[in-house]
Design a protein around this motif. Sequence first.
Motif, PDB file in Angstrom:
ATOM      1  N   PHE A   1      31.109  25.222  77.698  1.00 31.48           N
ATOM      2  CA  PHE A   1      30.576  23.973  78.242  1.00 31.48           C
ATOM      3  C   PHE A   1      29.832  23.119  77.210  1.00 31.48           C
ATOM      4  O   PHE A   1      29.896  21.882  77.261  1.00 31.48           O
ATOM      5  N   PRO A   2      29.116  23.702  76.254  1.00 33.48           N
ATOM      6  CA  PRO A   2      28.472  22.861  75.229  1.00 33.48           C
ATOM      7  C   PRO A   2      29.452  22.036  74.398  1.00 33.48           C
ATOM      8  O   PRO A   2      29.032  21.115  73.681  1.00 33.48           O
TER       9      PRO A   2
ATOM     10  N   LEU B   1      19.598   9.692  74.409  1.00 33.06           N
ATOM     11  CA  LEU B   1      19.566   8.882  73.185  1.00 33.06           C
ATOM     12  C   LEU B   1      19.140   9.725  71.983  1.00 33.06           C
ATOM     13  O   LEU B   1      19.637   9.545  70.869  1.00 33.06           O
ATOM     14  N   LYS B   2      18.237  10.642  72.224  1.00 31.07           N
ATOM     15  CA  LYS B   2      17.762  11.513  71.157  1.00 31.07           C
ATOM     16  C   LYS B   2      18.871  12.436  70.664  1.00 31.07           C
ATOM     17  O   LYS B   2      18.859  12.890  69.509  1.00 31.07           O
ATOM     18  N   ARG B   3      19.863  12.690  71.530  1.00 30.46           N
ATOM     19  CA  ARG B   3      20.975  13.562  71.155  1.00 30.46           C
ATOM     20  C   ARG B   3      22.052  12.820  70.376  1.00 30.46           C
ATOM     21  O   ARG B   3      23.110  13.381  70.078  1.00 30.46           O
ATOM     22  N   GLY B   4      21.827  11.536  70.070  1.00 31.35           N
ATOM     23  CA  GLY B   4      22.774  10.781  69.247  1.00 31.35           C
ATOM     24  C   GLY B   4      23.980  10.272  69.996  1.00 31.35           C
ATOM     25  O   GLY B   4      25.087  10.218  69.442  1.00 31.35           O
ATOM     26  N   VAL B   5      23.818   9.899  71.284  1.00 30.67           N
ATOM     27  CA  VAL B   5      24.936   9.418  72.089  1.00 30.67           C
ATOM     28  C   VAL B   5      25.534   8.151  71.477  1.00 30.67           C
ATOM     29  O   VAL B   5      24.828   7.304  70.926  1.00 30.67           O
ATOM     30  N   LEU B   6      26.868   8.016  71.585  1.00 33.10           N
ATOM     31  CA  LEU B   6      27.574   6.850  71.049  1.00 33.10           C
ATOM     32  C   LEU B   6      27.800   5.779  72.115  1.00 33.10           C
ATOM     33  O   LEU B   6      27.742   4.591  71.826  1.00 33.10           O
ATOM     34  N   GLU B   7      28.097   6.235  73.355  1.00 33.41           N
ATOM     35  CA  GLU B   7      28.323   5.317  74.466  1.00 33.41           C
ATOM     36  C   GLU B   7      27.354   5.636  75.594  1.00 33.41           C
ATOM     37  O   GLU B   7      27.222   6.791  75.985  1.00 33.41           O
ATOM     38  N   LEU B   8      26.696   4.591  76.126  1.00 32.86           N
ATOM     39  CA  LEU B   8      25.745   4.768  77.215  1.00 32.86           C
ATOM     40  C   LEU B   8      26.046   3.746  78.305  1.00 32.86           C
ATOM     41  O   LEU B   8      26.077   2.538  78.042  1.00 32.86           O
TER      42      LEU B   8
ATOM     43  N   PRO C   1      25.957  17.691  70.655  1.00 32.32           N
ATOM     44  CA  PRO C   1      25.952  16.216  70.691  1.00 32.32           C
ATOM     45  C   PRO C   1      26.690  15.676  71.916  1.00 32.32           C
ATOM     46  O   PRO C   1      27.583  16.325  72.462  1.00 32.32           O
ATOM     47  N   ILE C   2      26.300  14.494  72.351  1.00 27.40           N
ATOM     48  CA  ILE C   2      26.948  13.815  73.478  1.00 27.40           C
ATOM     49  C   ILE C   2      27.540  12.501  72.962  1.00 27.40           C
ATOM     50  O   ILE C   2      26.831  11.686  72.371  1.00 27.40           O
ATOM     51  N   LYS C   3      28.832  12.299  73.180  1.00 26.47           N
ATOM     52  CA  LYS C   3      29.474  11.064  72.738  1.00 26.47           C
ATOM     53  C   LYS C   3      29.347   9.950  73.785  1.00 26.47           C
ATOM     54  O   LYS C   3      29.054   8.813  73.455  1.00 26.47           O
TER      55      LYS C   3
END
Length: 466
Positions: A50-51, A115-122, A93-95
Amino acid sequence: MAMATKKVKTSSRDSISTLPDEVLGQILSLLPTKLAASTTVLSKRWRNLFPLVHNLDFDPFMVIYPNRTKPATGRSSYLDFIEDTLILLRDSPIKKFSLNWNSLKCVNHIIYHVLKRGVLELHLSSSVCQQCLLPEFFSKTLVKLTLSNGCYYQTKLPPGGVLFPSLKTLSLSLAFFPANAPVDLYECLLSGPLLEEFNICDDHPHRAGWVKQVSGSSIRRMSIFYRSHNIKDHSCFVIKTPNLVYLDYSRYVAEDYVVQFDSLVEASLDLRLWKYYDFVPPKALYYGYNPSTDGPWGDATKLIAALRNVVTLHLSADSLEVFYSCSKSMPDFNNLVKLSFESHKERGWQVLPLLLKKSPNLETLVIKGLVHKITDECGNVCVHKKIKAKKRCCLLSCRVKVLKIYGYGGRWREMKQMSHFIENLKCLEVVKVKVQVDQQDKLLPLTSKLMKLLPETSSKCKIQFL
Protein backbone atom coordinates in the motif's frame (compact mmCIF):
# COMPACT_ATOMS: atom_id res chain seq x y z
CA MET A 1 -9.63 -35.95 -18.32
CA ALA A 2 -7.01 -35.85 -15.57
CA MET A 3 -4.85 -33.49 -17.65
CA ALA A 4 -7.80 -31.13 -18.15
CA THR A 5 -8.40 -31.03 -14.39
CA LYS A 6 -4.74 -30.24 -13.78
CA LYS A 7 -4.86 -27.31 -16.22
CA VAL A 8 -7.88 -25.84 -14.44
CA LYS A 9 -6.10 -25.97 -11.09
CA THR A 10 -3.01 -24.31 -12.54
CA SER A 11 -4.97 -21.43 -14.09
CA SER A 12 -6.83 -20.74 -10.82
CA ARG A 13 -3.65 -19.76 -8.93
CA ASP A 14 -3.21 -16.19 -7.66
CA SER A 15 -1.21 -15.04 -10.65
CA ILE A 16 -1.56 -11.32 -9.83
CA SER A 17 0.52 -11.72 -6.68
CA THR A 18 3.45 -12.84 -8.81
CA LEU A 19 3.72 -9.42 -10.42
CA PRO A 20 6.56 -7.11 -9.30
CA ASP A 21 5.80 -4.75 -6.41
CA GLU A 22 6.19 -1.67 -8.63
CA VAL A 23 3.53 -2.98 -11.06
CA LEU A 24 1.13 -3.81 -8.24
CA GLY A 25 1.69 -0.32 -6.82
CA GLN A 26 0.69 1.19 -10.16
CA ILE A 27 -2.45 -0.97 -10.26
CA LEU A 28 -3.44 0.01 -6.73
CA SER A 29 -2.96 3.69 -7.62
CA LEU A 30 -5.56 3.32 -10.37
CA LEU A 31 -8.17 1.88 -7.97
CA PRO A 32 -10.52 3.95 -5.77
CA THR A 33 -8.67 4.78 -2.57
CA LYS A 34 -11.07 2.90 -0.30
CA LEU A 35 -10.71 -0.26 -2.38
CA ALA A 36 -6.93 0.08 -2.54
CA ALA A 37 -6.75 0.52 1.25
CA SER A 38 -8.91 -2.58 1.79
CA THR A 39 -6.25 -4.77 0.15
CA THR A 40 -4.06 -4.32 3.24
CA VAL A 41 -6.09 -6.99 5.04
CA LEU A 42 -5.32 -9.66 2.42
CA SER A 43 -1.85 -10.50 3.66
CA LYS A 44 1.33 -9.01 5.06
CA ARG A 45 2.70 -8.60 1.53
CA TRP A 46 -0.32 -6.60 0.40
CA ARG A 47 -0.08 -4.45 3.53
CA ASN A 48 3.49 -3.60 2.56
CA LEU A 49 2.37 -2.80 -1.00
CA PHE A 50 0.00 0.00 0.00
CA PRO A 51 2.81 2.55 0.59
CA LEU A 52 3.51 2.26 -3.16
CA VAL A 53 0.13 3.93 -3.88
CA HIS A 54 0.79 7.49 -5.06
CA ASN A 55 -2.76 8.66 -5.98
CA LEU A 56 -5.31 9.26 -3.21
CA ASP A 57 -8.92 10.41 -3.63
CA PHE A 58 -11.06 11.00 -0.53
CA ASP A 59 -14.80 11.69 -0.59
CA PRO A 60 -17.36 11.63 2.28
CA PHE A 61 -19.38 9.01 0.39
CA MET A 62 -16.64 6.54 1.27
CA VAL A 63 -18.04 6.41 4.82
CA ILE A 64 -21.64 5.57 5.74
CA TYR A 65 -21.90 8.32 8.38
CA PRO A 66 -18.99 10.66 7.54
CA ASN A 67 -19.84 13.37 10.10
CA ARG A 68 -20.56 11.05 13.04
CA THR A 69 -18.00 11.58 15.80
CA LYS A 70 -16.34 8.52 17.32
CA PRO A 71 -16.27 8.69 21.16
CA ALA A 72 -12.89 6.95 21.35
CA THR A 73 -11.04 9.45 19.17
CA GLY A 74 -13.29 12.51 19.12
CA ARG A 75 -12.89 12.56 15.33
CA SER A 76 -15.50 12.08 12.62
CA SER A 77 -15.64 8.74 10.86
CA TYR A 78 -14.51 10.38 7.64
CA LEU A 79 -11.48 12.13 9.16
CA ASP A 80 -10.68 8.95 11.02
CA PHE A 81 -10.60 7.02 7.76
CA ILE A 82 -8.38 9.61 6.04
CA GLU A 83 -5.85 9.73 8.86
CA ASP A 84 -5.73 5.96 9.19
CA THR A 85 -5.10 5.66 5.46
CA LEU A 86 -2.27 8.18 5.60
CA ILE A 87 -0.69 6.19 8.43
CA LEU A 88 -0.73 3.08 6.22
CA LEU A 89 1.26 5.04 3.63
CA ARG A 90 4.03 5.65 6.17
CA ASP A 91 6.46 8.21 4.73
CA SER A 92 6.01 7.31 1.05
CA PRO A 93 5.63 10.24 -1.40
CA ILE A 94 2.21 11.26 -2.72
CA LYS A 95 1.89 12.43 -6.33
CA LYS A 96 -1.83 13.24 -6.48
CA PHE A 97 -4.17 14.00 -3.58
CA SER A 98 -7.90 14.81 -3.86
CA LEU A 99 -9.97 15.79 -0.83
CA ASN A 100 -13.67 16.58 -0.63
CA TRP A 101 -15.31 17.48 2.68
CA ASN A 102 -18.73 18.77 3.74
CA SER A 103 -18.49 19.46 7.45
CA LEU A 104 -17.05 22.15 9.70
CA LYS A 105 -14.37 19.77 10.93
CA CYS A 106 -10.96 21.28 10.25
CA VAL A 107 -8.97 19.49 7.56
CA ASN A 108 -6.06 21.91 7.40
CA HIS A 109 -3.79 19.53 9.29
CA ILE A 110 -4.43 16.91 6.59
CA ILE A 111 -3.65 19.36 3.79
CA TYR A 112 -0.53 20.48 5.61
CA HIS A 113 0.60 16.88 6.06
CA VAL A 114 0.10 16.10 2.36
CA LEU A 115 1.97 19.21 1.22
CA LYS A 116 4.82 18.28 3.52
CA ARG A 117 5.02 14.92 1.73
CA GLY A 118 5.89 16.69 -1.54
CA VAL A 119 2.57 16.23 -3.37
CA LEU A 120 2.58 17.25 -7.06
CA GLU A 121 -1.19 17.54 -7.63
CA LEU A 122 -3.68 18.82 -5.05
CA HIS A 123 -7.46 18.96 -5.62
CA LEU A 124 -9.64 20.44 -2.86
CA SER A 125 -13.43 20.68 -2.82
CA SER A 126 -15.49 21.98 0.09
CA SER A 127 -19.15 22.76 0.69
CA VAL A 128 -18.21 24.61 3.87
CA CYS A 129 -18.93 28.35 3.71
CA GLN A 130 -15.42 29.41 4.62
CA GLN A 131 -12.26 27.36 4.72
CA CYS A 132 -9.20 28.98 6.22
CA LEU A 133 -5.98 27.70 4.75
CA LEU A 134 -3.18 27.65 7.29
CA PRO A 135 -0.15 29.95 6.97
CA GLU A 136 1.77 26.74 6.32
CA PHE A 137 -0.26 26.22 3.15
CA PHE A 138 2.96 26.30 1.16
CA SER A 139 4.80 23.90 -1.12
CA LYS A 140 7.88 24.00 -3.31
CA THR A 141 6.84 20.85 -5.19
CA LEU A 142 3.15 21.49 -6.03
CA VAL A 143 2.64 21.65 -9.82
CA LYS A 144 -1.15 21.42 -10.18
CA LEU A 145 -3.82 22.91 -7.87
CA THR A 146 -7.63 22.78 -8.06
CA LEU A 147 -9.92 24.64 -5.63
CA SER A 148 -13.65 23.93 -5.90
CA ASN A 149 -16.96 24.68 -4.18
CA GLY A 150 -15.84 26.75 -1.27
CA CYS A 151 -14.62 30.05 0.09
CA TYR A 152 -10.87 29.99 0.58
CA TYR A 153 -8.64 32.51 2.31
CA GLN A 154 -5.15 32.80 3.74
CA THR A 155 -4.18 34.54 6.96
CA LYS A 156 -0.61 35.36 6.00
CA LEU A 157 2.01 34.62 3.38
CA PRO A 158 5.21 32.60 3.80
CA PRO A 159 8.62 34.28 3.55
CA GLY A 160 9.09 35.49 -0.02
CA GLY A 161 5.37 35.90 -0.61
CA VAL A 162 4.99 33.01 -3.08
CA LEU A 163 2.85 30.07 -1.99
CA PHE A 164 3.67 27.67 -4.80
CA PRO A 165 6.81 28.61 -6.74
CA SER A 166 6.56 25.47 -8.94
CA LEU A 167 2.83 25.76 -9.75
CA LYS A 168 2.09 25.34 -13.47
CA THR A 169 -1.68 24.67 -13.57
CA LEU A 170 -4.35 26.44 -11.49
CA SER A 171 -8.06 25.55 -11.76
CA LEU A 172 -10.88 27.27 -9.88
CA SER A 173 -14.44 25.92 -9.92
CA LEU A 174 -16.99 27.88 -7.89
CA ALA A 175 -14.16 28.94 -5.61
CA PHE A 176 -14.52 32.25 -3.82
CA PHE A 177 -12.04 34.56 -2.09
CA PRO A 178 -13.30 37.08 0.54
CA ALA A 179 -12.49 40.68 -0.32
CA ASN A 180 -11.73 41.50 3.36
CA ALA A 181 -9.26 38.63 3.85
CA PRO A 182 -5.79 39.52 5.23
CA VAL A 183 -4.21 38.15 2.03
CA ASP A 184 -5.48 38.38 -1.54
CA LEU A 185 -5.23 34.63 -2.16
CA TYR A 186 -6.53 34.90 -5.74
CA GLU A 187 -3.84 37.36 -6.79
CA CYS A 188 -1.22 35.40 -4.89
CA LEU A 189 -2.08 32.17 -6.72
CA LEU A 190 -1.89 33.90 -10.10
CA SER A 191 1.50 35.43 -9.27
CA GLY A 192 3.35 32.11 -9.42
CA PRO A 193 6.46 32.57 -11.58
CA LEU A 194 5.93 29.30 -13.52
CA LEU A 195 2.12 29.37 -13.91
CA GLU A 196 1.31 28.31 -17.49
CA GLU A 197 -2.35 27.28 -17.42
CA PHE A 198 -5.29 28.94 -15.68
CA ASN A 199 -8.86 27.57 -15.73
CA ILE A 200 -11.90 29.08 -14.08
CA CYS A 201 -15.44 27.68 -14.14
CA ASP A 202 -18.28 29.48 -12.39
CA ASP A 203 -21.64 28.32 -13.73
CA HIS A 204 -23.80 29.42 -10.78
CA PRO A 205 -26.24 31.99 -12.22
CA HIS A 206 -27.21 33.71 -8.96
CA ARG A 207 -23.98 33.86 -7.01
CA ALA A 208 -21.21 36.31 -7.78
CA GLY A 209 -17.74 35.71 -6.51
CA TRP A 210 -15.14 36.21 -9.18
CA VAL A 211 -13.02 39.36 -9.27
CA LYS A 212 -13.28 39.59 -13.10
CA GLN A 213 -9.57 40.10 -13.60
CA VAL A 214 -6.73 37.88 -14.79
CA SER A 215 -3.11 39.01 -14.92
CA GLY A 216 0.01 36.95 -15.41
CA SER A 217 2.99 37.23 -17.71
CA SER A 218 3.73 33.48 -17.60
CA ILE A 219 0.21 32.23 -18.44
CA ARG A 220 0.07 30.55 -21.87
CA ARG A 221 -3.27 28.71 -21.80
CA MET A 222 -6.51 29.95 -20.25
CA SER A 223 -10.09 28.72 -20.02
CA ILE A 224 -12.87 30.93 -18.63
CA PHE A 225 -16.49 29.86 -18.16
CA TYR A 226 -18.57 32.43 -16.24
CA ARG A 227 -22.37 32.40 -16.04
CA SER A 228 -23.46 34.98 -13.45
CA HIS A 229 -26.87 36.47 -14.34
CA ASN A 230 -26.15 39.67 -12.43
CA ILE A 231 -25.22 42.34 -14.94
CA LYS A 232 -23.09 44.13 -12.32
CA ASP A 233 -20.65 41.22 -12.58
CA HIS A 234 -20.08 42.09 -16.25
CA SER A 235 -19.23 45.77 -16.01
CA CYS A 236 -15.58 45.50 -17.01
CA PHE A 237 -13.31 42.52 -17.58
CA VAL A 238 -9.53 42.84 -17.42
CA ILE A 239 -7.15 40.32 -19.04
CA LYS A 240 -3.45 41.11 -19.03
CA THR A 241 -1.70 38.00 -20.31
CA PRO A 242 0.91 39.09 -22.88
CA ASN A 243 2.25 35.56 -23.45
CA LEU A 244 -1.11 33.82 -23.74
CA VAL A 245 -1.19 31.38 -26.68
CA TYR A 246 -4.60 29.70 -26.28
CA LEU A 247 -7.88 31.16 -24.98
CA ASP A 248 -11.22 29.39 -24.36
CA TYR A 249 -13.66 32.10 -23.28
CA SER A 250 -17.37 31.68 -22.48
CA ARG A 251 -19.50 34.36 -20.80
CA TYR A 252 -22.01 37.15 -21.41
CA VAL A 253 -20.78 40.29 -23.13
CA ALA A 254 -19.26 42.78 -20.72
CA GLU A 255 -19.80 46.51 -20.79
CA ASP A 256 -16.09 47.12 -21.36
CA TYR A 257 -12.79 45.26 -21.70
CA VAL A 258 -9.14 45.90 -20.91
CA VAL A 259 -7.24 43.26 -22.86
CA GLN A 260 -3.60 42.44 -23.65
CA PHE A 261 -2.99 39.52 -26.05
CA ASP A 262 0.44 39.92 -27.62
CA SER A 263 1.06 36.25 -28.47
CA LEU A 264 -2.41 34.73 -28.92
CA VAL A 265 -2.52 32.02 -31.61
CA GLU A 266 -5.85 30.24 -31.04
CA ALA A 267 -9.11 31.45 -29.50
CA SER A 268 -12.45 29.77 -28.87
CA LEU A 269 -15.27 32.18 -27.99
CA ASP A 270 -18.80 31.70 -26.72
CA LEU A 271 -19.96 35.28 -26.23
CA ARG A 272 -23.62 35.80 -25.38
CA LEU A 273 -25.87 38.80 -25.88
CA TRP A 274 -28.22 39.41 -22.96
CA LYS A 275 -31.26 39.98 -25.18
CA TYR A 276 -31.48 36.32 -26.25
CA TYR A 277 -32.01 34.89 -22.76
CA ASP A 278 -35.13 34.83 -20.60
CA PHE A 279 -33.52 35.62 -17.26
CA VAL A 280 -33.56 39.43 -17.60
CA PRO A 281 -31.99 40.90 -14.44
CA PRO A 282 -33.99 43.48 -12.45
CA LYS A 283 -34.23 46.88 -14.13
CA ALA A 284 -32.25 48.45 -11.29
CA LEU A 285 -29.24 46.38 -12.32
CA TYR A 286 -29.41 47.58 -15.90
CA TYR A 287 -28.47 51.16 -15.02
CA GLY A 288 -31.50 52.42 -16.93
CA TYR A 289 -30.95 50.05 -19.87
CA ASN A 290 -34.05 49.12 -21.88
CA PRO A 291 -33.40 46.03 -24.08
CA SER A 292 -36.35 46.80 -26.38
CA THR A 293 -35.13 50.27 -27.35
CA ASP A 294 -31.44 50.54 -26.49
CA GLY A 295 -30.16 47.57 -28.51
CA PRO A 296 -27.65 44.99 -27.27
CA TRP A 297 -26.09 45.73 -23.89
CA GLY A 298 -22.32 45.45 -23.71
CA ASP A 299 -19.48 46.16 -26.10
CA ALA A 300 -16.98 43.52 -27.20
CA THR A 301 -15.13 45.86 -29.58
CA LYS A 302 -11.89 45.90 -27.58
CA LEU A 303 -11.94 42.16 -27.04
CA ILE A 304 -12.42 41.44 -30.76
CA ALA A 305 -9.72 43.92 -31.68
CA ALA A 306 -7.27 42.06 -29.42
CA LEU A 307 -7.87 38.88 -31.48
CA ARG A 308 -6.62 40.35 -34.76
CA ASN A 309 -3.44 38.23 -34.88
CA VAL A 310 -4.95 34.81 -34.13
CA VAL A 311 -4.26 31.94 -36.53
CA THR A 312 -7.23 29.77 -35.47
CA LEU A 313 -10.60 31.13 -34.37
CA HIS A 314 -13.63 29.15 -33.10
CA LEU A 315 -16.96 30.97 -32.68
CA SER A 316 -20.27 29.86 -31.22
CA ALA A 317 -23.54 30.81 -32.91
CA ASP A 318 -24.02 33.53 -30.29
CA SER A 319 -20.52 34.85 -30.93
CA LEU A 320 -21.43 35.46 -34.57
CA GLU A 321 -24.16 37.81 -33.36
CA VAL A 322 -21.73 39.57 -31.03
CA PHE A 323 -19.21 40.02 -33.85
CA TYR A 324 -21.99 41.46 -36.00
CA SER A 325 -22.79 44.03 -33.30
CA CYS A 326 -19.16 45.21 -33.65
CA SER A 327 -19.12 45.30 -37.46
CA LYS A 328 -18.26 48.99 -37.70
CA SER A 329 -14.93 48.44 -35.96
CA MET A 330 -14.06 44.94 -37.20
CA PRO A 331 -10.26 44.51 -37.42
CA ASP A 332 -8.38 42.78 -40.24
CA PHE A 333 -7.53 39.14 -39.42
CA ASN A 334 -4.50 38.88 -41.69
CA ASN A 335 -3.03 35.87 -39.86
CA LEU A 336 -6.26 33.89 -39.67
CA VAL A 337 -5.84 30.52 -41.41
CA LYS A 338 -8.65 28.49 -39.83
CA LEU A 339 -12.15 29.75 -38.98
CA SER A 340 -14.66 27.49 -37.24
CA PHE A 341 -18.17 28.47 -36.23
CA GLU A 342 -21.44 26.92 -35.06
CA SER A 343 -24.86 27.51 -36.58
CA HIS A 344 -28.22 27.74 -34.83
CA LYS A 345 -31.68 28.06 -36.31
CA GLU A 346 -32.29 31.21 -34.24
CA ARG A 347 -28.95 32.92 -34.95
CA GLY A 348 -27.93 34.59 -38.19
CA TRP A 349 -24.84 34.66 -40.43
CA GLN A 350 -24.96 38.44 -40.89
CA VAL A 351 -21.31 38.96 -40.00
CA LEU A 352 -19.91 36.25 -42.30
CA PRO A 353 -19.50 38.35 -45.48
CA LEU A 354 -17.50 40.94 -43.55
CA LEU A 355 -15.55 38.35 -41.54
CA LEU A 356 -14.51 36.50 -44.71
CA LYS A 357 -13.51 39.77 -46.34
CA LYS A 358 -11.40 40.67 -43.30
CA SER A 359 -9.61 37.27 -43.45
CA PRO A 360 -7.67 37.35 -46.74
CA ASN A 361 -5.45 34.34 -45.91
CA LEU A 362 -8.15 31.99 -44.69
CA GLU A 363 -7.51 28.41 -45.87
CA THR A 364 -9.83 26.22 -43.75
CA LEU A 365 -13.49 26.93 -43.04
CA VAL A 366 -15.31 24.67 -40.56
CA ILE A 367 -19.09 24.97 -40.15
CA LYS A 368 -20.95 23.00 -37.49
CA GLY A 369 -24.45 22.89 -38.94
CA LEU A 370 -25.74 24.74 -42.01
CA VAL A 371 -29.19 25.66 -40.70
CA HIS A 372 -29.32 29.27 -39.49
CA LYS A 373 -31.69 32.22 -39.23
CA ILE A 374 -32.24 33.82 -42.63
CA THR A 375 -31.87 37.61 -42.71
CA ASP A 376 -31.26 40.20 -45.40
CA GLU A 377 -27.84 40.94 -43.87
CA CYS A 378 -26.55 37.44 -44.62
CA GLY A 379 -25.60 38.75 -48.04
CA ASN A 380 -24.56 36.35 -50.76
CA VAL A 381 -22.58 34.09 -48.45
CA CYS A 382 -25.70 31.92 -48.25
CA VAL A 383 -28.62 31.07 -50.52
CA HIS A 384 -32.14 32.28 -49.83
CA LYS A 385 -35.03 33.88 -51.69
CA LYS A 386 -34.67 37.34 -50.15
CA ILE A 387 -31.55 38.12 -52.19
CA LYS A 388 -32.73 39.25 -55.60
CA ALA A 389 -29.97 41.42 -56.94
CA LYS A 390 -27.08 39.39 -58.38
CA LYS A 391 -24.02 41.03 -56.91
CA ARG A 392 -20.53 39.62 -57.02
CA CYS A 393 -20.46 36.80 -54.45
CA CYS A 394 -18.16 37.46 -51.50
CA LEU A 395 -17.05 33.82 -51.64
CA LEU A 396 -15.30 34.31 -54.99
CA SER A 397 -12.40 36.18 -53.40
CA CYS A 398 -11.90 33.63 -50.60
CA ARG A 399 -8.79 31.44 -50.67
CA VAL A 400 -10.41 28.65 -48.70
CA LYS A 401 -8.96 25.28 -49.70
CA VAL A 402 -10.64 23.03 -47.13
CA LEU A 403 -14.34 23.16 -46.22
CA LYS A 404 -15.56 20.99 -43.33
CA ILE A 405 -19.26 20.58 -42.66
CA TYR A 406 -20.51 18.85 -39.48
CA GLY A 407 -24.07 17.78 -38.75
CA TYR A 408 -25.14 17.57 -42.39
CA GLY A 409 -28.74 16.35 -42.72
CA GLY A 410 -29.28 16.39 -46.47
CA ARG A 411 -32.25 18.77 -46.43
CA TRP A 412 -33.04 20.79 -49.56
CA ARG A 413 -31.78 24.01 -48.00
CA GLU A 414 -28.54 22.34 -46.93
CA MET A 415 -28.04 20.91 -50.42
CA LYS A 416 -28.47 24.36 -51.93
CA GLN A 417 -25.98 25.84 -49.47
CA MET A 418 -23.41 23.12 -50.22
CA SER A 419 -23.83 23.72 -53.94
CA HIS A 420 -23.35 27.46 -53.36
CA PHE A 421 -20.08 26.89 -51.50
CA ILE A 422 -18.68 24.44 -54.07
CA GLU A 423 -19.60 26.70 -56.98
CA ASN A 424 -18.17 29.95 -55.58
CA LEU A 425 -15.15 28.92 -53.51
CA LYS A 426 -12.76 28.81 -56.46
CA CYS A 427 -9.71 27.63 -54.48
CA LEU A 428 -11.56 24.75 -52.87
CA GLU A 429 -9.64 21.46 -52.96
CA VAL A 430 -11.53 19.22 -50.54
CA VAL A 431 -14.94 19.19 -48.86
CA LYS A 432 -15.16 17.04 -45.72
CA VAL A 433 -18.67 16.16 -44.57
CA LYS A 434 -19.86 14.62 -41.30
CA VAL A 435 -23.47 13.41 -41.52
CA GLN A 436 -25.58 13.98 -38.39
CA VAL A 437 -26.16 10.94 -36.22
CA ASP A 438 -29.87 10.43 -36.98
CA GLN A 439 -29.12 10.37 -40.71
CA GLN A 440 -26.39 7.72 -40.66
CA ASP A 441 -28.75 5.10 -42.12
CA LYS A 442 -29.18 7.34 -45.17
CA LEU A 443 -25.46 7.84 -45.70
CA LEU A 444 -25.31 6.28 -49.18
CA PRO A 445 -28.11 8.40 -50.73
CA LEU A 446 -26.66 11.55 -49.16
CA THR A 447 -23.23 10.66 -50.50
CA SER A 448 -24.56 10.18 -54.03
CA LYS A 449 -26.40 13.52 -54.02
CA LEU A 450 -23.37 15.43 -52.76
CA MET A 451 -21.05 13.86 -55.33
CA LYS A 452 -23.33 15.18 -58.07
CA LEU A 453 -22.63 18.72 -56.89
CA LEU A 454 -19.03 18.55 -58.10
CA PRO A 455 -18.50 20.31 -61.44
CA GLU A 456 -17.98 17.77 -64.22
CA THR A 457 -15.37 19.98 -65.88
CA SER A 458 -13.11 20.07 -62.81
CA SER A 459 -11.47 17.27 -60.85
CA LYS A 460 -9.64 19.60 -58.49
CA CYS A 461 -12.26 19.50 -55.69
CA LYS A 462 -13.01 16.24 -53.89
CA ILE A 463 -15.63 15.28 -51.31
CA GLN A 464 -14.72 13.13 -48.31
CA PHE A 465 -17.05 11.75 -45.64
CA LEU A 466 -15.92 11.71 -42.03
